[in-house]
Scaffold this motif. Structure first.
Motif, PDB file in Angstrom:
ATOM      1  N   PRO A 232       0.833  -1.204   0.000  1.00 27.09           N
ATOM      2  CA  PRO A 232       0.000   0.000   0.000  1.00 27.09           C
ATOM      3  C   PRO A 232       0.874   1.263   0.000  1.00 27.09           C
ATOM      4  CG  PRO A 232      -0.834  -1.591   1.581  1.00 27.09           C
ATOM      5  CD  PRO A 232       0.472  -2.136   1.098  1.00 27.09           C
ATOM      6  N   ASN A 233       0.432   2.262  -0.760  1.00 30.32           N
ATOM      7  CA  ASN A 233       1.115   3.560  -0.851  1.00 30.32           C
ATOM      8  C   ASN A 233       2.481   3.486  -1.537  1.00 30.32           C
ATOM      9  OD1 ASN A 233      -0.898   5.103   0.167  1.00 30.32           O
ATOM     10  ND2 ASN A 233       0.052   5.509   2.150  1.00 30.32           N
ATOM     11  N   ALA A 234       2.722   2.423  -2.303  1.00 30.88           N
ATOM     12  CA  ALA A 234       3.973   2.353  -3.074  1.00 30.88           C
ATOM     13  C   ALA A 234       3.927   3.284  -4.277  1.00 30.88           C
ATOM     14  CB  ALA A 234       4.235   0.923  -3.519  1.00 30.88           C
ATOM     15  N   HIS A 309       6.703  -4.983 -10.183  1.00 30.06           N
ATOM     16  CA  HIS A 309       6.751  -4.977  -8.722  1.00 30.06           C
ATOM     17  C   HIS A 309       7.247  -3.601  -8.298  1.00 30.06           C
ATOM     18  CE1 HIS A 309       8.523  -6.738  -4.745  1.00 30.06           C
ATOM     19  NE2 HIS A 309       7.487  -5.949  -4.545  1.00 30.06           N
ATOM     20  N   LEU A 310       6.321  -2.774  -7.858  1.00 32.26           N
ATOM     21  CA  LEU A 310       6.641  -1.390  -7.504  1.00 32.26           C
ATOM     22  C   LEU A 310       7.060  -1.320  -6.035  1.00 32.26           C
ATOM     23  CD1 LEU A 310       6.654   1.385  -8.895  1.00 32.26           C
ATOM     24  CD2 LEU A 310       4.412   1.808  -7.885  1.00 32.26           C
ATOM     25  N   ILE A 311       8.241  -0.745  -5.806  1.00 37.51           N
ATOM     26  CA  ILE A 311       8.818  -0.689  -4.462  1.00 37.51           C
ATOM     27  C   ILE A 311       9.052   0.771  -4.076  1.00 37.51           C
ATOM     28  CG2 ILE A 311      10.812  -1.350  -3.055  1.00 37.51           C
ATOM     29  CD1 ILE A 311      11.160  -3.733  -5.047  1.00 37.51           C
ATOM     30  N   ASP A 312       8.588   1.135  -2.902  1.00 34.46           N
ATOM     31  CA  ASP A 312       8.733   2.500  -2.382  1.00 34.46           C
ATOM     32  C   ASP A 312      10.125   2.652  -1.766  1.00 34.46           C
ATOM     33  OD1 ASP A 312       8.589   4.951  -1.133  1.00 34.46           O
ATOM     34  OD2 ASP A 312       6.717   4.518  -0.062  1.00 34.46           O
ATOM     35  N   LEU A 313      10.944   3.534  -2.363  1.00 35.77           N
ATOM     36  CA  LEU A 313      12.305   3.731  -1.856  1.00 35.77           C
ATOM     37  C   LEU A 313      12.335   4.360  -0.468  1.00 35.77           C
ATOM     38  CD1 LEU A 313      14.203   4.933  -5.059  1.00 35.77           C
ATOM     39  CD2 LEU A 313      14.751   2.928  -3.679  1.00 35.77           C
ATOM     40  N   THR A 314      11.253   5.037  -0.084  1.00 35.15           N
ATOM     41  CA  THR A 314      11.218   5.685   1.233  1.00 35.15           C
ATOM     42  C   THR A 314      10.705   4.757   2.315  1.00 35.15           C
ATOM     43  OG1 THR A 314       8.977   6.562   0.933  1.00 35.15           O
ATOM     44  CG2 THR A 314      10.801   7.897   0.094  1.00 35.15           C
ATOM     45  N   ASP A 315      10.285   3.560   1.948  1.00 34.38           N
ATOM     46  CA  ASP A 315       9.773   2.577   2.904  1.00 34.38           C
ATOM     47  C   ASP A 315      10.941   1.715   3.375  1.00 34.38           C
ATOM     48  OD1 ASP A 315       8.467   0.716   4.400  1.00 34.38           O
ATOM     49  OD2 ASP A 315       7.188  -0.032   2.779  1.00 34.38           O
ATOM     50  N   ASN A 316      11.238   1.783   4.644  1.00 30.53           N
ATOM     51  CA  ASN A 316      12.377   1.034   5.188  1.00 30.53           C
ATOM     52  C   ASN A 316      12.066  -0.436   5.438  1.00 30.53           C
ATOM     53  OD1 ASN A 316      14.067   3.310   5.239  1.00 30.53           O
ATOM     54  ND2 ASN A 316      13.127   4.009   7.162  1.00 30.53           N
ATOM     55  N   LYS A 333      11.350  -5.245 -11.511  1.00 31.08           N
ATOM     56  CA  LYS A 333      11.386  -4.480 -10.262  1.00 31.08           C
ATOM     57  C   LYS A 333      11.536  -2.996 -10.593  1.00 31.08           C
ATOM     58  CE  LYS A 333      12.873  -7.585  -6.578  1.00 31.08           C
ATOM     59  NZ  LYS A 333      13.862  -7.799  -5.499  1.00 31.08           N
ATOM     60  N   VAL A 334      10.614  -2.198 -10.076  1.00 33.23           N
ATOM     61  CA  VAL A 334      10.624  -0.754 -10.321  1.00 33.23           C
ATOM     62  C   VAL A 334      10.637  -0.041  -8.973  1.00 33.23           C
ATOM     63  CG1 VAL A 334       9.406   1.187 -11.371  1.00 33.23           C
ATOM     64  CG2 VAL A 334       9.349  -1.070 -12.474  1.00 33.23           C
ATOM     65  N   SER A 343      17.472   4.589  -0.719  1.00 38.82           N
ATOM     66  CA  SER A 343      18.357   3.813  -1.579  1.00 38.82           C
ATOM     67  C   SER A 343      17.964   2.342  -1.509  1.00 38.82           C
ATOM     68  CB  SER A 343      19.821   3.987  -1.156  1.00 38.82           C
ATOM     69  OG  SER A 343      20.007   3.503   0.170  1.00 38.82           O
ATOM     70  N   ALA A 344      18.464   1.590  -2.477  1.00 37.56           N
ATOM     71  CA  ALA A 344      18.173   0.159  -2.504  1.00 37.56           C
ATOM     72  C   ALA A 344      19.256  -0.536  -3.311  1.00 37.56           C
ATOM     73  CB  ALA A 344      16.805  -0.099  -3.118  1.00 37.56           C
ATOM     74  N   SER A 345      19.546  -1.771  -2.947  1.00 40.19           N
ATOM     75  CA  SER A 345      20.469  -2.573  -3.749  1.00 40.19           C
ATOM     76  C   SER A 345      19.668  -3.181  -4.890  1.00 40.19           C
ATOM     77  CB  SER A 345      21.087  -3.683  -2.885  1.00 40.19           C
ATOM     78  OG  SER A 345      20.078  -4.500  -2.330  1.00 40.19           O
ATOM     79  N   ALA A 346      20.134  -2.934  -6.105  1.00 41.44           N
ATOM     80  CA  ALA A 346      19.364  -3.377  -7.264  1.00 41.44           C
ATOM     81  C   ALA A 346      20.317  -3.909  -8.326  1.00 41.44           C
ATOM     82  CB  ALA A 346      18.538  -2.218  -7.824  1.00 41.44           C
ATOM     83  N   ASN A 347      19.802  -4.683  -9.255  1.00 43.35           N
ATOM     84  CA  ASN A 347      20.629  -5.157 -10.358  1.00 43.35           C
ATOM     85  C   ASN A 347      20.405  -4.279 -11.582  1.00 43.35           C
ATOM     86  OD1 ASN A 347      18.386  -6.160 -11.952  1.00 43.35           O
ATOM     87  ND2 ASN A 347      18.268  -7.875 -10.513  1.00 43.35           N
ATOM     88  N   GLU A 348      21.130  -4.556 -12.650  1.00 42.98           N
ATOM     89  CA  GLU A 348      21.114  -3.674 -13.820  1.00 42.98           C
ATOM     90  C   GLU A 348      19.768  -3.656 -14.537  1.00 42.98           C
ATOM     91  OE1 GLU A 348      24.073  -5.116 -16.447  1.00 42.98           O
ATOM     92  OE2 GLU A 348      23.126  -7.083 -16.768  1.00 42.98           O
ATOM     93  N   ASN A 349      18.935  -4.634 -14.307  1.00 44.29           N
ATOM     94  CA  ASN A 349      17.632  -4.680 -14.978  1.00 44.29           C
ATOM     95  C   ASN A 349      16.550  -3.912 -14.225  1.00 44.29           C
ATOM     96  OD1 ASN A 349      18.571  -6.388 -17.087  1.00 44.29           O
ATOM     97  ND2 ASN A 349      18.415  -8.155 -15.704  1.00 44.29           N
ATOM     98  N   ASP A 350      16.839  -3.496 -13.001  1.00 45.98           N
ATOM     99  CA  ASP A 350      15.846  -2.772 -12.215  1.00 45.98           C
ATOM    100  C   ASP A 350      15.766  -1.320 -12.683  1.00 45.98           C
ATOM    101  OD1 ASP A 350      15.429  -5.081 -10.790  1.00 45.98           O
ATOM    102  OD2 ASP A 350      16.774  -4.520  -9.155  1.00 45.98           O
TER     103      ASP A 350
END
Length: 452
Positions: A232-234, A309-316, A333-334, A343-350
């Motif tokens: 929710p809220n992503a 898959h939407l991920i909120d960068l501000t959500d810890n 992954k978006v 911040s987030a650890s992501a791969n080159e396809n994200d």
């Protein structure tokens, strides 16, 4: 085919334009009595004395009552869409007037056409083969440039020409094999086995290419389903609005605002993407309605061709879903709210975006397109879009494989012949070059609109 034609000896009538009120409407008749039927209603001149491909303006009457002032177009057999005499009446677009004209034609001996019956007659009268007839329906249903161009290529005979070339070359060898069977006592060989094996390998390559194009063809014809999932809220609804460039979904800071799925269409480079905004997913909720929405979100994710898959960068907190791992191959992954820090650890396809301000949205569109298509669509290549064709081509491939095994094992012509006939049969089923089951024709043409 003559036995089939005897069943199409009457005259049919239907509205050829879309139902409803418009400036004009077109009523179409086809059959040997179509000109005579309209001539009894059209009082301005004798239509039966007029040449083909001409237009005539005048009054249409039912008895002494004037129905409308119309334009009548004549297309005489065989130079018409169906190969029969066709009359098209252009009238004012009142549904009442349209129905009056159809009723008057029926009173004079026509009957109401079934869905697709005009195109079915065109096929039965040899004006087009079955793949071209099916392309007519695809053109009518096309929603993008790619689907229209693919259907137009088939209508112009692109696919038919590919298949006819294959079938004719195979028929030549089949005839030589049959000739060998006639002279079996003399132990002579008319068919060069090496040349035949070369042909089978060539046919297999072409068939494999056509079969391989079906995935792309299915995307072009039916579009791509894309489910946006996340906590929710992503920012799922905000992303949907950004992709569509309009305020389609309600956006708020209240978790669980989206309770049900919202589906909208997006055209990216000629391909239709059906974007599904789902309810926010969290492990536990005391709201029964929200829980139903969450279950529906999971279901839509499973059915979708692509998952964002939407991920909120501000959500810890953790944004991982254990159940989503089974769909890794189709998940993108978006990371959202890149403009708000985090911040987030992501791969080159994200992908990193800011849905609210539009940052990265165009990049996401390009990734969606490449994920669905893989490369630019080349409309000049034959692309299979029809599941019936695909199924028959799989049978062709199987028969070709059996022929090849037989040739490599040097089996006799009488054992090769059944597999060759089977291959020819399935090629003919695709184009309708062999006698086509009436139930199959009914299913194919029953999907057309009435008047086509």
């Amino acid at each position: 085919m003559s036995a089939q034609l005897q069943e199409w000896d009457d005259t049919i009538v239907a509205i050829a334009t879309a139902p409803g009120i418009g400036a004009i409407a077109v009523i179409r008749l086809s059959g040997k009595n179509s000109i005579a039927i309209v001539n009894r209603l059209f009082t301005s001149k004798n239509l039966e004395e007029q040449p083909t491909h001409t237009l005539h303006v005048g009054l249409l009457k039912a008895g002494v009552e004037i129905i409308d002032e119309v334009v009548v177009a004549l297309y005489k057999s065989p130079r018409s869409y169906t190969g029969e005499d066709i009359v098209e009446i252009s009238c004012h677009g009142s549904p009442f007037i349209q129905q009056q004209i159809i009723d008057a034609c029926i009173q004079e001996g026509a009957r109401l056409a079934k869905p697709g019956e005009f195109t079915q007659r065109a096929f039965l009268n040899g004006k087009m083969d079955l793949t071209q007839a099916e392309a007519v329906a695809d053109i009518i249903a096309s929603q993008s440039q790619a689907s229209k161009q693919t259907a137009l290529k088939q209508l112009r005979g692109g696919f038919s020409n590919d298949l006819s070339g294959l079938r004719n070359r195979l028929i030549e060898f089949a005839a030589l094999i049959e000739l060998e069977l006639d002279f079996s006592q003399e132990d002579v060989a008319f068919a060069d086995r090496d040349q035949f094996l070369f042909l089978i390998n060539e046919l297999s390559t072409v068939t494999d290419k056509l079969i391989g194009s079906f995935r792309l063809g299915n995307v072009i014809k039916n579009g791509v389903s894309v489910a946006i999932i996340g906590k929710p809220n992503a920012g799922k609804s905000t992303l949907l609005n950004a992709l569509l460039n309009e305020e389609r979904a309600i956006v708020s800071d209240i978790a669980g605002t989206t309770r049900d799925t919202i589906e909208e269409s997006l055209n990216i480079n000629g391909v239709i993407f059906r974007i599904i905004d789902t309810a926010g997913i969290r492990e536990h909720s005391g709201d029964t309605i929200e829980n139903l929405g969450i279950e529906r979100s999971r279901s839509n994710a499973g059915k979708a061709s692509i998952i964002i898959h939407l991920i909120d960068l501000t959500d810890n907190g953790s944004s991982d879903f254990e159940w989503l791992k089974q769909f890794n191959a189709k998940t993108i992954k978006v990371y959202n709210k890149v403009d708000a820090g985090g911040s987030a650890s992501a791969n080159e396809n994200d992908i990193f975006i800011a849905a609210k301000s539009g940052i990265g949205v165009e990049q996401l569109k390009n990734v969606l397109y490449k994920h669905a298509i893989g490369e630019e669509i080349n409309i000049e290549n034959t692309i299979i879009t029809n599941a019936r064709h695909y199924s028959a081509l799989l049978k062709v491939k199987e028969a070709l494989s059996d022929i090849k095994v037989g040739l490599l094992n040097n089996i006799s012509g009488d054992l090769l012949a059944p597999d060759i006939k089977r291959c020819l049969n399935y090629l003919g089923i695709i184009t309708g070059e062999i006698e086509t089951d009436r139930d199959i024709l009914g299913t194919i043409f029953g999907k057309f609109c009435i008047g086509k």
